[in-house]
Design an enzyme around this catalytic site. Structure first.
Site, mmCIF file in Angstrom:
data_model
loop_
_atom_site.group_PDB
_atom_site.id
_atom_site.type_symbol
_atom_site.label_atom_id
_atom_site.label_comp_id
_atom_site.label_asym_id
_atom_site.label_seq_id
_atom_site.Cartn_x
_atom_site.Cartn_y
_atom_site.Cartn_z
ATOM 1 N N SER A 115 0.833 -1.213 0.000
ATOM 2 C CA SER A 115 0.000 0.000 0.000
ATOM 3 C C SER A 115 0.857 1.246 0.000
ATOM 4 O O SER A 115 0.399 2.312 -0.392
ATOM 5 C CB SER A 115 -0.844 0.066 1.274
ATOM 6 O OG SER A 115 -1.562 -1.085 1.477
ATOM 7 N N HIS A 136 -2.164 -3.432 -6.848
ATOM 8 C CA HIS A 136 -2.699 -2.986 -5.556
ATOM 9 C C HIS A 136 -4.201 -3.249 -5.501
ATOM 10 O O HIS A 136 -4.996 -2.542 -6.118
ATOM 11 C CB HIS A 136 -2.395 -1.490 -5.359
ATOM 12 C CG HIS A 136 -2.788 -0.986 -4.016
ATOM 13 N ND1 HIS A 136 -3.430 0.208 -3.815
ATOM 14 C CD2 HIS A 136 -2.644 -1.533 -2.778
ATOM 15 C CE1 HIS A 136 -3.658 0.384 -2.514
ATOM 16 N NE2 HIS A 136 -3.195 -0.664 -1.879
ATOM 17 N N GLU A 148 -5.114 -1.215 -8.804
ATOM 18 C CA GLU A 148 -4.160 -0.266 -9.373
ATOM 19 C C GLU A 148 -2.946 -1.053 -9.868
ATOM 20 O O GLU A 148 -2.390 -1.866 -9.119
ATOM 21 C CB GLU A 148 -3.728 0.758 -8.311
ATOM 22 C CG GLU A 148 -4.857 1.669 -7.865
ATOM 23 C CD GLU A 148 -4.471 2.630 -6.749
ATOM 24 O OE1 GLU A 148 -5.008 3.738 -6.732
ATOM 25 O OE2 GLU A 148 -3.649 2.275 -5.880
ATOM 26 N N ASN A 186 -5.169 6.056 -2.454
ATOM 27 C CA ASN A 186 -4.760 6.419 -1.099
ATOM 28 C C ASN A 186 -4.231 7.842 -1.017
ATOM 29 O O ASN A 186 -4.233 8.443 0.049
ATOM 30 C CB ASN A 186 -3.740 5.419 -0.545
ATOM 31 C CG ASN A 186 -4.419 4.122 -0.144
ATOM 32 O OD1 ASN A 186 -5.653 4.044 -0.056
ATOM 33 N ND2 ASN A 186 -3.642 3.084 0.093
HETATM 34 N N1 LIG Z 1 -5.434 -4.735 4.693
HETATM 35 C C1 LIG Z 1 -5.686 -3.869 3.712
HETATM 36 O O1 LIG Z 1 -6.709 -3.167 3.691
HETATM 37 C C2 LIG Z 1 -4.711 -3.749 2.567
HETATM 38 C C3 LIG Z 1 -5.153 -3.194 1.352
HETATM 39 C C4 LIG Z 1 -4.271 -3.131 0.273
HETATM 40 C C5 LIG Z 1 -2.972 -3.576 0.417
HETATM 41 N N2 LIG Z 1 -2.556 -4.095 1.623
HETATM 42 C C6 LIG Z 1 -1.169 -4.591 1.705
HETATM 43 O O2 LIG Z 1 -1.217 -6.000 1.580
HETATM 44 C C7 LIG Z 1 -0.146 -6.601 2.334
HETATM 45 C C8 LIG Z 1 -0.716 -7.588 3.335
HETATM 46 O O3 LIG Z 1 -1.634 -6.949 4.173
HETATM 47 P P1 LIG Z 1 -2.695 -7.763 5.041
HETATM 48 O O4 LIG Z 1 -3.635 -6.743 5.584
HETATM 49 O O5 LIG Z 1 -3.210 -8.894 4.264
HETATM 50 O O6 LIG Z 1 -1.738 -8.294 6.223
HETATM 51 P P2 LIG Z 1 -1.987 -9.537 7.202
HETATM 52 O O7 LIG Z 1 -1.213 -9.217 8.419
HETATM 53 O O8 LIG Z 1 -3.438 -9.855 7.315
HETATM 54 O O9 LIG Z 1 -1.298 -10.779 6.439
HETATM 55 C C9 LIG Z 1 0.084 -10.852 6.189
HETATM 56 C C10 LIG Z 1 0.435 -12.327 6.077
HETATM 57 O O10 LIG Z 1 1.759 -12.431 5.566
HETATM 58 C C11 LIG Z 1 2.429 -13.457 6.271
HETATM 59 N N3 LIG Z 1 3.858 -13.233 6.141
HETATM 60 C C12 LIG Z 1 4.617 -12.353 6.813
HETATM 61 N N4 LIG Z 1 5.883 -12.415 6.372
HETATM 62 C C13 LIG Z 1 5.921 -13.367 5.391
HETATM 63 C C14 LIG Z 1 6.919 -13.867 4.543
HETATM 64 N N5 LIG Z 1 8.186 -13.433 4.610
HETATM 65 N N6 LIG Z 1 6.590 -14.837 3.640
HETATM 66 C C15 LIG Z 1 5.330 -15.286 3.544
HETATM 67 N N7 LIG Z 1 4.322 -14.835 4.344
HETATM 68 C C16 LIG Z 1 4.629 -13.888 5.245
HETATM 69 C C17 LIG Z 1 1.884 -13.394 7.679
HETATM 70 O O11 LIG Z 1 2.076 -14.640 8.358
HETATM 71 C C18 LIG Z 1 0.420 -13.063 7.418
HETATM 72 O O12 LIG Z 1 -0.352 -14.241 7.288
HETATM 73 C C19 LIG Z 1 0.625 -5.433 2.952
HETATM 74 O O13 LIG Z 1 1.681 -5.086 2.099
HETATM 75 C C20 LIG Z 1 -0.421 -4.320 2.985
HETATM 76 O O14 LIG Z 1 0.149 -3.028 2.969
HETATM 77 C C21 LIG Z 1 -3.400 -4.198 2.691
#
Ligand SMILES: NC(=O)c1ccc[n+]([C@@H]2O[C@H](COP(=O)([O-])OP(=O)(O)OC[C@H]3O[C@@H](n4cnc5c(N)ncnc54)[C@H](O)[C@@H]3O)[C@@H](O)[C@H]2O)c1
Length: 367
Positions: A115, A136, A148, A186
């Protein structure tokens, strides 16, 4: 074609579902054993409401689940043509993962769902940085239509074309976004919250500001949206963008938002927020000027982004309509109000604010 997904948290699992329900085979993994072990059960649970209301048959659900294979480690991604990363939002973790993915699947297109981290920074250090791009997704990924697509300078056009093609085949509207802080949504969303918080600090109530925006066709007002997403998430996004943009006053972090987070009134997740105080407020008599102010700031931000390149007016409008459920995009607002009115509104705001430069008009708005 096989899609890979690394990270099976909120976003990763939603991305798995998005492609699997479009018929793609998906390989997926997570660094955390329990996240791998529970992934298929969590996916089945996510599909259960659709099965319960008859929108999906048991057979379709089973077929979807059968298309998903959970693998133990990144080494097993070799058959994937596109591998999307949705792990923790940390540059070092993402770079280490992509180094492993590039070794495991040298021909695959690599994508990050970050993000807030510049995509070119994640790609730096890879032997073939041109294979890495940004995809994204928005939360919840299976529901939100917008994706995106971020191609940093030097990105392979064929990699971008493949990512676009499969993501459109999964039913998404894919918009090119520049590799700039906050991409499109964003970043261009900031004034929606920022101007509302400025009005709050000037003595207006969240209820009347939300009522004014809803009367103008917005599904949710800025404060209801902060409460839905979480004031903590909103604060982190605002602080992140402010830092990335050198502390420019357009991204000022208002004390009212900090106070809300400090008080633990984060919105839906804590049961206390800006809008949880009772009945909806009536539309205030000066609703039109509240809307004009917030929309002038939205238009200006979109025009600044446009002036930096890599994005079109239509792209920005579509992204904000799909990403934020806005009834019209900033350039639709510009057409509606007219550039002269927007300039006059910005000039009046600039004259009144202590945050000098906050309302300086983008070149696009010049007379
Ligand atoms: N939550 C949102 O609204 C949102 C929206 C768009 C983008 N994002 C982006 O998406 C990504 C994930 O966000 P999320 O909300 O799903 O997080 P989350 O914490 O729900 O999930 C992250 C997952 O990644 C795993 N993980 C961590 N390190 C790892 C590695 N080295 N190899 C494999 N797995 C690993 C964790 O165990 C966890 O299950 C981030 O980059 C975030 O910025 C989030």
């Amino acid at each position: 074609m096989i899609i890979g997904v690394a990270g099976l948290g909120t976003m990763g699992l939603g991305i798995v579902q998005t492609y699997a329900q479009a018929g793609f085979s998906v390989l997926a993994t997570d660094a955390h054993g329990p996240a791998r072990g529970s992934a298929l059960a969590r996916l089945a649970a996510a599909l259960a409401p659709r099965v319960a209301k008859g929108a999906m048959t048991d057979e379709a659900r089973d077929a979807l689940l059968a298309r998903v294979t959970v693998i133990d480690s990144a080494d097993q991604f070799a058959p994937a043509a596109l591998i999307i990363e949705a792990i923790v939002e940390r540059l070092d973790a993402k770079q280490a993962l992509f180094t492993a993915l590039a070794a495991a699947a040298p021909e695959a297109v690599l994508a990050t769902n970050t993000s807030s981290i510049p995509v070119h920074q994640i790609a730096a250090g890879l032997a073939r940085p041109e294979r890495l791009l940004g995809l994204h997704f928005f939360n919840p990924a299976p529901v939100m239509k917008l994706v995106e697509l971020i191609g940093p300078v030097g990105c392979d056009p064929q990699a971008l074309a493949l990512a676009r093609q499969v993501t459109e085949a999964a039913g998404k509207t894919v918009i090119n976004a520049p590799d700039r802080p906050g991409f499109i949504v964003n970043r261009c969303a900031r004034p929606f919250y920022g101007e509302a918080l400025a009005l709050l600090e000037e003595g207006r109530s969240p209820g009347e500001i939300d009522a004014a925006m809803q009367a103008a066709g917005y599904r949710l007002g800025p404060f209801a949206l902060i409460d839905l997403i979480g004031a903590d998430i909103n604060l982190a996004a605002t602080e992140g963008l402010s830092a990335a943009m050198g502390g420019h006053p357009r991204y000022h972090v208002f004390a009212a938002l900090r106070a809300q987070v400090a008080a633990g009134a984060l919105g839906a997740k804590t049961g206390r927020g800006f809008t949880f105080k009772g009945e909806a407020a009536p539309v205030p008599p000066d609703a039109a000027s509240i809307v004009a102010r917030i929309e002038a700031a939205l238009v200006n931000e979109a025009c600044w982004l446009l002036s930096e390149g890599g994005v079109t007016r239509d792209g920005i409008d579509t992204a904000l309509k799909l990403g934020l459920n806005f009834p019209r995009g900033p350039f639709g607002m510009l057409d509606h109000h007219g550039a002269a009115t927007i300039r006059a509104t910005l000039a009046a705001l600039e004259a009144a604010t202590s945050l000098k430069g906050r309302y300086a008009p983008a070149p696009e708005l010049a007379a």
